[in-house]
Write an enzyme that holds these catalytic residues in place. Structure first.
Site, PDB file in Angstrom:
ATOM      1  N   HIS A  62       0.831  -1.207   0.000  1.00  0.00           N
ATOM      2  CA  HIS A  62       0.000   0.000   0.000  1.00  0.00           C
ATOM      3  C   HIS A  62       0.863   1.255   0.000  1.00  0.00           C
ATOM      4  O   HIS A  62       0.365   2.338  -0.304  1.00  0.00           O
ATOM      5  CB  HIS A  62      -1.023  -0.004   1.148  1.00  0.00           C
ATOM      6  CG  HIS A  62      -0.471   0.193   2.515  1.00  0.00           C
ATOM      7  ND1 HIS A  62      -0.118  -0.855   3.334  1.00  0.00           N
ATOM      8  CD2 HIS A  62      -0.247   1.314   3.236  1.00  0.00           C
ATOM      9  CE1 HIS A  62       0.306  -0.374   4.500  1.00  0.00           C
ATOM     10  NE2 HIS A  62       0.246   0.940   4.461  1.00  0.00           N
ATOM     11  N   ASP A 120       0.168  -7.478   0.652  1.00  0.00           N
ATOM     12  CA  ASP A 120       0.605  -6.123   0.993  1.00  0.00           C
ATOM     13  C   ASP A 120       2.126  -6.058   0.996  1.00  0.00           C
ATOM     14  O   ASP A 120       2.753  -5.895   2.030  1.00  0.00           O
ATOM     15  CB  ASP A 120       0.026  -5.681   2.339  1.00  0.00           C
ATOM     16  CG  ASP A 120       0.162  -4.175   2.561  1.00  0.00           C
ATOM     17  OD1 ASP A 120       0.629  -3.479   1.638  1.00  0.00           O
ATOM     18  OD2 ASP A 120      -0.206  -3.700   3.650  1.00  0.00           O
ATOM     19  N   SER A 129       4.210   1.708   8.427  1.00  0.00           N
ATOM     20  CA  SER A 129       3.860   0.807   7.321  1.00  0.00           C
ATOM     21  C   SER A 129       5.078   0.459   6.487  1.00  0.00           C
ATOM     22  O   SER A 129       5.850   1.341   6.102  1.00  0.00           O
ATOM     23  CB  SER A 129       2.819   1.457   6.415  1.00  0.00           C
ATOM     24  OG  SER A 129       1.554   1.440   7.009  1.00  0.00           O
TER      25      SER A 129
END
Length: 188
Positions: free
Chosen positions: A33, A62, A143
């Site tokens: 992402h 992901d 992230s």
């Protein structure tokens, strides 16, 4: 860029997970992402480009991969944010009950335990499958960061429910799937 270090692209900050190699070329893996957002990545906000996206997979998975284009040969280590680093020599899948650490550019290094594997997580953009869930605290900007146990790479940080008390959870993409998808390996 070290594992857990900040990366910037498309106006967003994420974190790198692990430096990897294939045929002498150097790359880092991060969250898909994040790599969906931008093709070009820098090590500082507004800084010169250090790497270019070569692949991205999100949702369903992901993970993404960025090839270093600045000629650097970064160490295959994770930043422990205390002046030292952790060598990474292998990759494996996390198991329930395993102690785990997370390194990311927002909450730095946090510790926890793996509470579940093969989890489906429903993000707004669609589900991701076969994820690991841990109790490590994390927040936005982490992230793409590193989930690891000693010298073993375990996961790429995907998302979290924050750091509130015992309810904190950090979701990771098992790194082995990204390594096999791109034919890359971790290195010392």
């Amino acid at each position: 860029v070290l594992g857990g270090g900040a990366i910037y692209g498309g106006g967003s900050r994420c974190s790198a997970a692990f430096n990897v190699t294939k045929g002498g070329a150097r790359y880092f893996v991060t969250a898909g992402h994040c790599t969906n957002i931008s093709a070009n990545w820098s090590a500082s906000s507004g800084g010169s480009v250090v790497g270019v996206r070569e692949g991205t997979s999100f949702p369903t998975n992901d993970y993404g991969i960025v090839r270093y284009t600045d000629g650097s040969s970064p160490a295959g280590t994770v930043d422990l944010y205390n002046g030292s680093t952790q060598d990474i020599s292998s990759a494996a899948n996390a198991v329930v009950g395993q102690a785990i650490k997370k390194s990311g550019s927002t909450t730095k290094v946090t510790s926890g335990t793996v509470t579940a594997v093969n989890v489906t997580v429903n993000y707004g953009d669609g589900p991701v499958y076969n994820m690991g869930r841990t109790t490590a605290c994390s927040a936005g900007g982490d992230s793409g960061g590193a989930h690891f146990a000693g010298s073993v790479a375990l996961g790429i940080h995907s998302g979290s429910s924050g750091c509130s008390g015992t309810a904190g959870s950090a979701i990771h993409q098992p790194v082995t799937k990204a390594l096999s998808a791109y034919g890359v390996t971790v290195y010392l």
